[in-house]
Enzyme design. Structure first.
Site, PDB file in Angstrom:
ATOM      1  N   ASP A   3      24.647  35.867 -86.206  1.00 30.66           N
ATOM      2  CA  ASP A   3      24.223  37.236 -85.931  1.00 30.66           C
ATOM      3  C   ASP A   3      25.446  38.166 -86.042  1.00 30.66           C
ATOM      4  O   ASP A   3      26.486  37.896 -85.436  1.00 30.66           O
ATOM      5  CB  ASP A   3      23.644  37.255 -84.501  1.00 30.66           C
ATOM      6  CG  ASP A   3      22.957  38.552 -84.164  1.00 30.66           C
ATOM      7  OD1 ASP A   3      22.486  39.242 -85.080  1.00 30.66           O
ATOM      8  OD2 ASP A   3      22.854  38.854 -82.948  1.00 30.66           O
ATOM      9  N   HIS A  62      16.702  45.083 -85.345  1.00 28.74           N
ATOM     10  CA  HIS A  62      17.665  44.694 -84.294  1.00 28.74           C
ATOM     11  C   HIS A  62      17.380  45.484 -83.026  1.00 28.74           C
ATOM     12  O   HIS A  62      16.670  46.490 -83.044  1.00 28.74           O
ATOM     13  CB  HIS A  62      19.094  44.984 -84.767  1.00 28.74           C
ATOM     14  CG  HIS A  62      19.615  43.950 -85.708  1.00 28.74           C
ATOM     15  ND1 HIS A  62      20.677  43.125 -85.397  1.00 28.74           N
ATOM     16  CD2 HIS A  62      19.217  43.586 -86.950  1.00 28.74           C
ATOM     17  CE1 HIS A  62      20.907  42.315 -86.407  1.00 28.74           C
ATOM     18  NE2 HIS A  62      20.030  42.572 -87.380  1.00 28.74           N
ATOM     19  N   GLY A  63      17.984  45.039 -81.927  1.00 30.69           N
ATOM     20  CA  GLY A  63      17.888  45.790 -80.669  1.00 30.69           C
ATOM     21  C   GLY A  63      16.462  45.914 -80.177  1.00 30.69           C
ATOM     22  O   GLY A  63      16.045  46.951 -79.672  1.00 30.69           O
TER      23      GLY A  63
HETATM   24  O1  G3H Z   1      21.436  41.089 -83.109  1.00 32.62           O
HETATM   25  C1  G3H Z   1      20.856  40.928 -82.025  1.00 32.62           C
HETATM   26  C2  G3H Z   1      19.881  41.868 -81.532  1.00 32.62           C
HETATM   27  O2  G3H Z   1      19.868  43.006 -82.272  1.00 32.62           O
HETATM   28  C3  G3H Z   1      19.671  41.903 -80.064  1.00 32.62           C
HETATM   29  O3  G3H Z   1      19.543  43.193 -79.493  1.00 32.62           O
HETATM   30  O4  G3H Z   1      20.101  42.581 -77.159  1.00 32.62           O
HETATM   31  O5  G3H Z   1      19.097  44.771 -77.722  1.00 32.62           O
HETATM   32  O6  G3H Z   1      17.754  42.687 -77.896  1.00 32.62           O
HETATM   33  P1  G3H Z   1      19.081  43.322 -77.993  1.00 32.62           P
HETATM   34 ZN    ZN Z   2      21.761  43.130 -83.663  1.00 34.68          ZN
END
Ligand code: G3H
Ligand code: ZN
Length: 284
Positions: free
Chosen positions: A82, A208-209
């Protein structure tokens, strides 16, 4: 290890219109909670480790633990780096058996991002490893990866098309309003932008996120073509909340199995919830 390339998993998701979790592992309990949930729901799975998580666990432990998990399951599993920050870091993961890597050159200029991503695509594809790249910048913080709100920049659809054509990546992470970590306000996603990008590039798209994004918004994102949904913070939060709750009940707890085990169960339940939202159950 008997991992599958991430592209195999994502191409099916792209073709059939569902998404697979890109779920981050931080320790043994995360790995088990995530794998057991995916197994129970018969879902394909993308396990991912950030550079920070690899540093914390050690590369041999990551590869060894995932190997043990894969040997004990029949669902298709990919192991993905990642937010890989350099060609060297990506190569180190490939040498250690990862079946997929992300090269995150989103902080570079458009031309430099293309140049580095292309170099990684050539190397990775030559050994059957899949590649995810990012265009636009996603705000927030995840381990070493930090982007101030003012520097977050949404993905330009025309550039996205040019980028995937020039690089040959297997999946593209887009910036449409999500951020890493805990949201301060209510996140607002630019679905119109997502729709335009998906129609132009017609290939697997990554969000992501995704922690803190409502089930309705995640579902809408999947309907509009998101095929990989990255979650880390939500699992960290349920794990820690469960442990805090147990210590509040019994401050004299000392056997880690008595609190990490329930923490692992909490992750498993949360993963199952995400899998049901993404529509990847019974797709293994
Ligand atoms: O690359 C990992 C993710 O984008 C995780 O994001 O911690 O906000 O779920 P998050
Ligand atoms: Zn990410």
């Amino acid at each position: 290890m008997n991992l599958v390339p991430m592209a195999e998993i994502l191409n099916d998701a792209h073709k059939k219109g569902y998404a697979v979790g890109g779920f981050n592992i931080n320790n043994l309990e995360f790995l088990q909670g995530i794998v057991w949930a995916a197994e129970e729901l018969n879902s394909p799975l993308i396990l991912q480790a950030s550079e920070g998580a690899i540093r914390y666990m050690g590369m041999d432990y990551v590869a060894g633990m995932v190997d043990a998990a894969v040997k004990n399951t029949s669902i298709p599993v990919a192991l993905h780096l990642d937010h890989g920050s350099s060609f060297e870091k990506v190569m180190q993961c490939i040498r250690n058996g990862f079946s997929s890597v992300m090269i995150d050159a989103s902080k570079l200029t458009f031309a430099e991002n293309i140049e580095l991503t292309k170099k990684v695509v050539e190397a990775a594809h030559s050994v059957g490893v899949s590649i995810e790249a990012e265009l636009g910048t996603i705000g927030g913080t995840e381990d070493d990866h930090k982007v101030e709100g003012k520097d977050a920049m949404y993905t330009d659809p025309e550039q996205a098309k040019e980028f995937v054509d020039a690089t040959g990546v297997d999946a593209l992470a887009v910036a449409i309003g999500t951020a890493h970590g805990v949201y301060k306000g209510e996140p607002e996603l630019d679905f119109e932008r997502l729709d335009t990008i998906k129609k132009l590039i017609d290939m697997p798209v990554v969000l992501h996120g995704a922690s803190g994004i409502s089930a309705a918004d995640l579902k809408k994102g999947v309907e509009l073509g998101v095929n990989k949904v990255n979650v880390n913070t939500d699992f960290q939060q349920v794990f820690t909340a469960k442990i805090k709750e147990l210590f509040a009940d019994d401050p004299d707890l000392y056997d880690p199995r008595k609190y990490c085990g329930p923490g692992r169960d909490a992750i498993k339940e949360k993963v199952k919830e995400k899998i049901m939202i993404l529509g990847s159950s019974d797709r293994a």
